[in-house]
Write an enzyme that holds these catalytic residues in place. Structure first.
Site, PDB file in Angstrom:
ATOM      1  N   ASP A   2      -1.818  13.586  16.900  1.00 15.43           N
ATOM      2  CA  ASP A   2      -1.054  14.539  17.712  1.00 15.43           C
ATOM      3  C   ASP A   2      -1.579  15.917  17.374  1.00 15.43           C
ATOM      4  OD1 ASP A   2       0.859  12.780  18.900  1.00 15.43           O
ATOM      5  OD2 ASP A   2       1.803  12.603  16.931  1.00 15.43           O
ATOM      6  N   HIS A  47       4.019  -1.040   3.630  1.00 17.96           N
ATOM      7  CA  HIS A  47       3.205   0.172   3.454  1.00 17.96           C
ATOM      8  C   HIS A  47       4.204   1.316   3.242  1.00 17.96           C
ATOM      9  CE1 HIS A  47      -0.170   2.963   4.243  1.00 17.96           C
ATOM     10  NE2 HIS A  47       0.675   3.669   4.982  1.00 17.96           N
ATOM     11  N   PHE A  86      12.262  14.855  11.441  1.00 13.51           N
ATOM     12  CA  PHE A  86      11.026  14.095  11.570  1.00 13.51           C
ATOM     13  C   PHE A  86      11.237  12.867  12.470  1.00 13.51           C
ATOM     14  CE2 PHE A  86       7.455  11.700   9.378  1.00 13.51           C
ATOM     15  CZ  PHE A  86       6.479  12.482   9.964  1.00 13.51           C
ATOM     16  N   GLU A 118       0.923   5.505   1.044  1.00 16.50           N
ATOM     17  CA  GLU A 118       0.271   6.556   1.846  1.00 16.50           C
ATOM     18  C   GLU A 118       0.558   7.948   1.283  1.00 16.50           C
ATOM     19  OE1 GLU A 118       0.564   6.198   6.173  1.00 16.50           O
ATOM     20  OE2 GLU A 118       1.100   8.332   6.254  1.00 16.50           O
ATOM     21  N   SER A 170       0.834  -1.208   0.000  1.00 16.65           N
ATOM     22  CA  SER A 170       0.000   0.000   0.000  1.00 16.65           C
ATOM     23  C   SER A 170       0.868   1.257   0.000  1.00 16.65           C
ATOM     24  CB  SER A 170      -0.922  -0.022   1.224  1.00 16.65           C
ATOM     25  OG  SER A 170      -0.195  -0.343   2.395  1.00 16.65           O
TER      26      SER A 170
HETATM   27  P1  FAD Z   1      -2.382   5.428  20.769  1.00 12.46           P
HETATM   28  O1  FAD Z   1      -2.406   4.006  20.344  1.00 12.46           O
HETATM   29  O2  FAD Z   1      -3.596   5.972  21.455  1.00 12.46           O
HETATM   30  O3  FAD Z   1      -1.090   5.620  21.661  1.00 12.46           O
HETATM   31  C1  FAD Z   1      -0.621   6.916  22.012  1.00 12.46           C
HETATM   32  C2  FAD Z   1       0.195   6.856  23.310  1.00 12.46           C
HETATM   33  O4  FAD Z   1      -0.656   6.613  24.417  1.00 12.46           O
HETATM   34  C3  FAD Z   1       1.233   5.727  23.348  1.00 12.46           C
HETATM   35  O5  FAD Z   1       2.328   6.196  24.092  1.00 12.46           O
HETATM   36  C4  FAD Z   1       0.514   4.609  24.076  1.00 12.46           C
HETATM   37  O6  FAD Z   1       1.409   3.732  24.728  1.00 12.46           O
HETATM   38  C5  FAD Z   1      -0.385   5.357  25.034  1.00 12.46           C
HETATM   39  N1  FAD Z   1      -1.700   4.730  25.218  1.00 12.46           N
HETATM   40  C6  FAD Z   1      -2.458   4.142  24.239  1.00 12.46           C
HETATM   41  N2  FAD Z   1      -3.634   3.724  24.747  1.00 12.46           N
HETATM   42  C7  FAD Z   1      -3.626   4.048  26.055  1.00 12.46           C
HETATM   43  C8  FAD Z   1      -4.575   3.888  27.102  1.00 12.46           C
HETATM   44  N3  FAD Z   1      -5.775   3.323  26.867  1.00 12.46           N
HETATM   45  N4  FAD Z   1      -4.252   4.362  28.329  1.00 12.46           N
HETATM   46  C9  FAD Z   1      -3.036   4.952  28.563  1.00 12.46           C
HETATM   47  N5  FAD Z   1      -2.106   5.125  27.596  1.00 12.46           N
HETATM   48  C10 FAD Z   1      -2.388   4.691  26.361  1.00 12.46           C
HETATM   49  N6  FAD Z   1      -1.073  11.287  13.006  1.00 12.46           N
HETATM   50  C11 FAD Z   1      -2.002  12.149  12.537  1.00 12.46           C
HETATM   51  O7  FAD Z   1      -2.271  13.175  13.177  1.00 12.46           O
HETATM   52  N7  FAD Z   1      -2.640  11.920  11.348  1.00 12.46           N
HETATM   53  C12 FAD Z   1      -2.419  10.810  10.609  1.00 12.46           C
HETATM   54  O8  FAD Z   1      -3.020  10.624   9.551  1.00 12.46           O
HETATM   55  C13 FAD Z   1      -1.463   9.855  11.091  1.00 12.46           C
HETATM   56  N8  FAD Z   1      -1.215   8.706  10.433  1.00 12.46           N
HETATM   57  C14 FAD Z   1      -0.369   7.768  10.973  1.00 12.46           C
HETATM   58  C15 FAD Z   1      -0.211   6.540  10.321  1.00 12.46           C
HETATM   59  C16 FAD Z   1       0.632   5.567  10.859  1.00 12.46           C
HETATM   60  C17 FAD Z   1       0.754   4.241  10.157  1.00 12.46           C
HETATM   61  C18 FAD Z   1       1.348   5.830  12.059  1.00 12.46           C
HETATM   62  C19 FAD Z   1       2.282   4.804  12.627  1.00 12.46           C
HETATM   63  C20 FAD Z   1       1.196   7.056  12.703  1.00 12.46           C
HETATM   64  C21 FAD Z   1       0.328   8.026  12.188  1.00 12.46           C
HETATM   65  N9  FAD Z   1       0.109   9.242  12.828  1.00 12.46           N
HETATM   66  C22 FAD Z   1      -0.801  10.152  12.325  1.00 12.46           C
HETATM   67  C23 FAD Z   1       0.838   9.586  14.050  1.00 12.46           C
HETATM   68  C24 FAD Z   1       0.045   9.202  15.314  1.00 12.46           C
HETATM   69  O9  FAD Z   1      -1.155   9.919  15.376  1.00 12.46           O
HETATM   70  C25 FAD Z   1       0.928   9.539  16.505  1.00 12.46           C
HETATM   71  O10 FAD Z   1       2.019   8.665  16.574  1.00 12.46           O
HETATM   72  C26 FAD Z   1       0.196   9.618  17.843  1.00 12.46           C
HETATM   73  O11 FAD Z   1       1.094  10.208  18.789  1.00 12.46           O
HETATM   74  C27 FAD Z   1      -0.225   8.281  18.396  1.00 12.46           C
HETATM   75  O12 FAD Z   1      -1.266   7.750  17.713  1.00 12.46           O
HETATM   76  P2  FAD Z   1      -1.738   6.235  18.007  1.00 12.46           P
HETATM   77  O13 FAD Z   1      -2.959   6.015  17.231  1.00 12.46           O
HETATM   78  O14 FAD Z   1      -0.624   5.307  17.868  1.00 12.46           O
HETATM   79  O15 FAD Z   1      -2.113   6.431  19.563  1.00 12.46           O
END
Ligand code: FAD
Length: 282
Positions: free
Chosen positions: A103, A261, A211, A11, A9
């Site tokens: 973020d 990806h 980055f 992105e 895929s």
């Molecule tokens: P989570 O899985 O929620 O984790 C975030 C942090 O909180 C981690 O440190 C985790 O250990 C902790 N955590 C998770 N769940 C809990 C819980 N229930 N209780 C306590 N702590 C917890 N960002 C964007 O803004 N837009 C995008 O389109 C985007 N695309 C991305 C695509 C990919 C493939 C990746 C890998 C990252 C992308 N990001 C994007 C970045 C991402 O949003 C950031 O890395 C963000 O800081 C974490 O997102 P996450 O979904 O992994 O968060």
């Protein structure tokens, strides 16, 4: 696993200008010729790209004719906003979504959204739309920068899987061992969904270093020092980067990675070069 069973895929991010959007469509058309399994398009946390992501996804999916997955993040978005977007994508026939926490850009303060973590967003999507969407989540072989440690972060990854994620895409990394370690540990905790490596082509050292610091991806010293030594010699940076990433992808696929990806940054050539070097099918 044969190459045909794996998934590949690309992105993109939604462009800010008309010219950028045209370039994105041209890039996407070039990459579509490789018949990837899907495209994805990022989302600015807090909804900063809400309309642009939506428009881009619908255009890539409908006109470039590659199934396209919107990224959707929950920080800064309210449940009604998320619900409306999900309904729009569902009505448009979109079947895959990348569910993230996101973020918030600095200056936007604390999250105003109602969902704090990606596992809550996965639960929300399942509650709202059942099994309509194939849900991708993010994985961090080198540990999310805000996590206390590897174990905590892994446990939080498992929460997303238990909430209903179908597969995962990793943050990019330059060390295949971190990926194999992550997958092995996740499997020991019962995770059986595919965890697909996210691949960042190396094309520009300064931007990559900035980055990588922000997202917690480590550039190994030997790679950093070699890239630094090339200075402004972009051609050498790209040739070296292409070799390093090709070698790493070969190792990942040989070691059982269920696909790749590519983070294209809206450029076709770096991802195409890797695709061709790896002799990927299609
Ligand atoms: P989570 O899985 O929620 O984790 C975030 C942090 O909180 C981690 O440190 C985790 O250990 C902790 N955590 C998770 N769940 C809990 C819980 N229930 N209780 C306590 N702590 C917890 N960002 C964007 O803004 N837009 C995008 O389109 C985007 N695309 C991305 C695509 C990919 C493939 C990746 C890998 C990252 C992308 N990001 C994007 C970045 C991402 O949003 C950031 O890395 C963000 O800081 C974490 O997102 P996450 O979904 O992994 O968060």
């Amino acid at each position: 696993m044969s190459q045909k069973e794996r998934r590949f895929s690309f992105e993109f991010f939604p462009a800010k200008t008309e010219a950028g959007h045209e370039k994105l469509l041209a890039t996407a058309s070039q990459l579509a010729a490789k018949k990837p399994d899907f495209f994805s398009c990022t989302y600015g946390a807090g909804g900063s790209t809400r309309d642009r992501t939506l428009t881009t996804v619908l255009q890539l999916d409908g006109e470039v004719k590659v199934p396209t997955a919107p990224h959707l993040s929950c920080v800064g978005d309210t449940k009604p906003e998320l619900r409306a977007l999900l309904a729009h994508y569902k009505d448009a026939g979109i079947r895959r979504i990348v569910a993230l926490r996101g973020d918030l850009p600095s200056g936007m303060g604390m999250a105003s959204g109602e969902l704090r973590y990606a596992n809550e967003l996965v639960e929300f999507i399942r509650a709202e739309t059942g099994d309509h969407f194939h849900i991708e989540v993010a994985a961090y072989p080198e540990v999310h920068p805000q996590a206390r440690n590897f174990e905590d972060d892994l446990a939080n990854f498992v929460r997303k899987v238990k909430a209903g994620a179908d597969s995962a895409i990793t943050q990019y990394f330059f060390n295949a061992d971190s990926y194999f370690h992550f997958v092995e540990r996740a499997e020991k905790l019962g995770v059986s969904i595919p965890v697909v490596p996210g691949i960042m082509p190396i094309t520009n050292y300064t931007k990559l270093a900035r980055f990588s610091d922000a997202c917690g991806a480590e550039i190994p010293r030997w790679i950093r020092k070699q890239l630094e030594a090339y200075g402004d010699d972009i051609a050498s940076i790209q040739a070296f980067g292409e070799q390093v990433i090709t070698d790493m992808c070969e190792r990942l696929l040989e070691g059982g990675a269920p696909g790749l990806h590519f983070y294209t940054l809206n450029q076709a050539e770096p991802s195409l070069a890797l695709w061709n070097n790896l002799k990927l099918p299609r």
